[in-house]
Design a protein around this motif. Structure first.
Motif, PDB file in Angstrom:
ATOM      1  N   ILE A  61       1.592   6.486  -9.128  1.00  0.00           N
ATOM      2  CA  ILE A  61       0.194   6.564  -9.530  1.00  0.00           C
ATOM      3  C   ILE A  61      -0.359   7.864  -8.985  1.00  0.00           C
ATOM      4  O   ILE A  61      -0.512   8.020  -7.770  1.00  0.00           O
ATOM      5  CB  ILE A  61      -0.593   5.366  -8.985  1.00  0.00           C
ATOM      6  CG1 ILE A  61      -0.007   4.060  -9.520  1.00  0.00           C
ATOM      7  CG2 ILE A  61      -2.063   5.479  -9.340  1.00  0.00           C
ATOM      8  CD1 ILE A  61      -0.603   2.825  -8.901  1.00  0.00           C
ATOM      9  N   GLU A  78      -7.048   1.932  -9.609  1.00  0.00           N
ATOM     10  CA  GLU A  78      -6.173   0.846  -9.195  1.00  0.00           C
ATOM     11  C   GLU A  78      -4.883   1.413  -8.591  1.00  0.00           C
ATOM     12  O   GLU A  78      -4.293   2.360  -9.108  1.00  0.00           O
ATOM     13  CB  GLU A  78      -5.824  -0.039 -10.403  1.00  0.00           C
ATOM     14  CG  GLU A  78      -5.040  -1.286 -10.053  1.00  0.00           C
ATOM     15  CD  GLU A  78      -5.821  -2.241  -9.168  1.00  0.00           C
ATOM     16  OE1 GLU A  78      -5.188  -2.933  -8.352  1.00  0.00           O
ATOM     17  OE2 GLU A  78      -7.065  -2.285  -9.301  1.00  0.00           O
ATOM     18  N   GLY A  79      -4.467   0.844  -7.478  1.00  0.00           N
ATOM     19  CA  GLY A  79      -3.232   1.251  -6.828  1.00  0.00           C
ATOM     20  C   GLY A  79      -3.359   2.428  -5.890  1.00  0.00           C
ATOM     21  O   GLY A  79      -2.388   2.796  -5.226  1.00  0.00           O
ATOM     22  N   ARG A  81      -4.639   4.229  -2.535  1.00  0.00           N
ATOM     23  CA  ARG A  81      -5.096   3.872  -1.191  1.00  0.00           C
ATOM     24  C   ARG A  81      -5.299   5.099  -0.287  1.00  0.00           C
ATOM     25  O   ARG A  81      -5.700   4.956   0.856  1.00  0.00           O
ATOM     26  CB  ARG A  81      -4.103   2.902  -0.532  1.00  0.00           C
ATOM     27  CG  ARG A  81      -3.981   1.607  -1.310  1.00  0.00           C
ATOM     28  CD  ARG A  81      -3.192   0.543  -0.596  1.00  0.00           C
ATOM     29  NE  ARG A  81      -3.167  -0.670  -1.397  1.00  0.00           N
ATOM     30  CZ  ARG A  81      -4.116  -1.601  -1.402  1.00  0.00           C
ATOM     31  NH1 ARG A  81      -5.194  -1.427  -0.640  1.00  0.00           N
ATOM     32  NH2 ARG A  81      -4.021  -2.683  -2.151  1.00  0.00           N
ATOM     33  N   SER A 119      -9.667   2.151  -0.791  1.00  0.00           N
ATOM     34  CA  SER A 119      -9.186   0.904  -1.379  1.00  0.00           C
ATOM     35  C   SER A 119      -9.388   0.952  -2.882  1.00  0.00           C
ATOM     36  O   SER A 119     -10.397   1.499  -3.361  1.00  0.00           O
ATOM     37  CB  SER A 119      -9.937  -0.296  -0.800  1.00  0.00           C
ATOM     38  OG  SER A 119      -9.763  -0.377   0.604  1.00  0.00           O
ATOM     39  N   PRO A 120      -8.467   0.383  -3.667  1.00  0.00           N
ATOM     40  CA  PRO A 120      -8.660   0.354  -5.125  1.00  0.00           C
ATOM     41  C   PRO A 120      -9.988  -0.305  -5.491  1.00  0.00           C
ATOM     42  O   PRO A 120     -10.355  -1.340  -4.945  1.00  0.00           O
ATOM     43  CB  PRO A 120      -7.467  -0.481  -5.616  1.00  0.00           C
ATOM     44  CG  PRO A 120      -6.430  -0.331  -4.547  1.00  0.00           C
ATOM     45  CD  PRO A 120      -7.186  -0.236  -3.256  1.00  0.00           C
TER      46      PRO A 120
END
Length: 287
Positions: A61, A78-79, A81, A119-120
């Motif tokens: 990602i 998303e994904g 971090r 964080s996502p």
């Protein structure tokens, strides 16, 4: 990868599983595995011991985004971090010219870069201002804008010249000098000026003038872009406003040209800064 693959008779022995702890790079991964059974005489490999070959496409990602002038909230994908960022402040405006004296250049916007654990789905507020004196910010991290020098001024009474360069990520040029780049100070200065008609000129010496100070650390982002250049000083070749700094790069505005007695011209506006965010392989650090 496991040495054994389930062959219809026995499962993989988890003690034989090898985990690769180094982060895998994106690309095509080649894998070789054997199937075997354990006997009292050691391992018997399946058939003639011919390994099984396969390939796995490793994807990650990764991506990047540039935020220009404005304000809002950036949502972490998303994904994701961990992100890497560049923050560039708005460049300082160039100085105005007056009384035969061109204006000095504005300082480039201050530059900062680093990492942030995220964080996502997290919302990160951001601001890239258009007005001078406001900082570029991302989730509480701030890069201040470059500073404008004082307006060009020449006083016959005290021989004062206030056409110095502005401070910032890179320093602006003073009258007769050159602007800083990649975090350096502006350099050079003309220490005197002659005014009046031919055959009746007077020379005045400058006091209180200096080029702008830079931040003395690189202003090249991990994306390879050079940000935060100082503005150039105006000249005495004519009367004209200063050119604006480049938007998106946080460059300082140029000082106004001025070659005659009378009302001055404005310096150029500093260029807007930006925020650059990257994650995954786009962070360019091998992670």
């Amino acid at each position: 990868m496991p040495d054994g693959i389930y062959d219809g008779f026995m499962p993989v022995d988890t003690a034989d599983v090898h985990y690769e702890t180094r982060p895998l790079q994106e690309g095509l991964l080649y894998i070789r595995a054997y199937s075997y059974v354990e006997t009292n005489q050691g391992r018997w490999y399946d058939y003639d011991g011919t390994p099984v070959y396969t390939t796995v496409q490793v994807t990650g990602i990764s991506g990047s985004v540039t935020l220009g002038a404005g304000a809002g909230t950036w949502i972490v994908p998303e994904g994701v971090r961990r992100i890497r960022y560049v923050l560039v402040g708005r460049g300082g405006d160039g100085g105005s010219g007056n009384y035969y004296v061109p204006g000095g250049g504005g300082g480039g916007g201050y530059f900062t870069t680093g990492y942030m654990d995220v964080s996502p789905g997290q919302s990160l507020p951001w601001v890239v201002p258009t007005g001078q004196g406001q900082g570029t910010s991302l989730n509480g991290i701030v890069a201040q804008g470059g500073r404008s020098p004082g307006n060009g001024m020449f006083s016959r009474g005290n021989n004062a010249h206030y056409g110095e360069g502005g401070d910032g990520g890179s320093g602006g040029a003073a009258y007769g000098g050159t602007p800083g780049t990649n975090g350096s100070d502006g350099v050079g200065v003309i220490s005197s000026v002659s005014v009046g008609r031919r055959g009746d000129k007077e020379t005045y010496y400058m006091v209180g003038i200096r080029p702008g100070y830079g931040q003395h650390s690189t202003t090249i982002g991990f994306n390879g872009v050079l940000y935060s250049g100082g503005g150039g000083a105006g000249t005495k070749s004519g009367n004209a406003p200063g050119a604006a700094g480049v938007n998106g790069l946080g460059n300082g505005g140029n000082g106004a040209n001025h070659s005659s007695l009378g009302a001055g011209y404005n310096g150029g506006q500093g260029g807007t800064g930006c925020i650059y965010i990257a994650w995954g392989s786009s962070m360019n650090d091998g992670s």
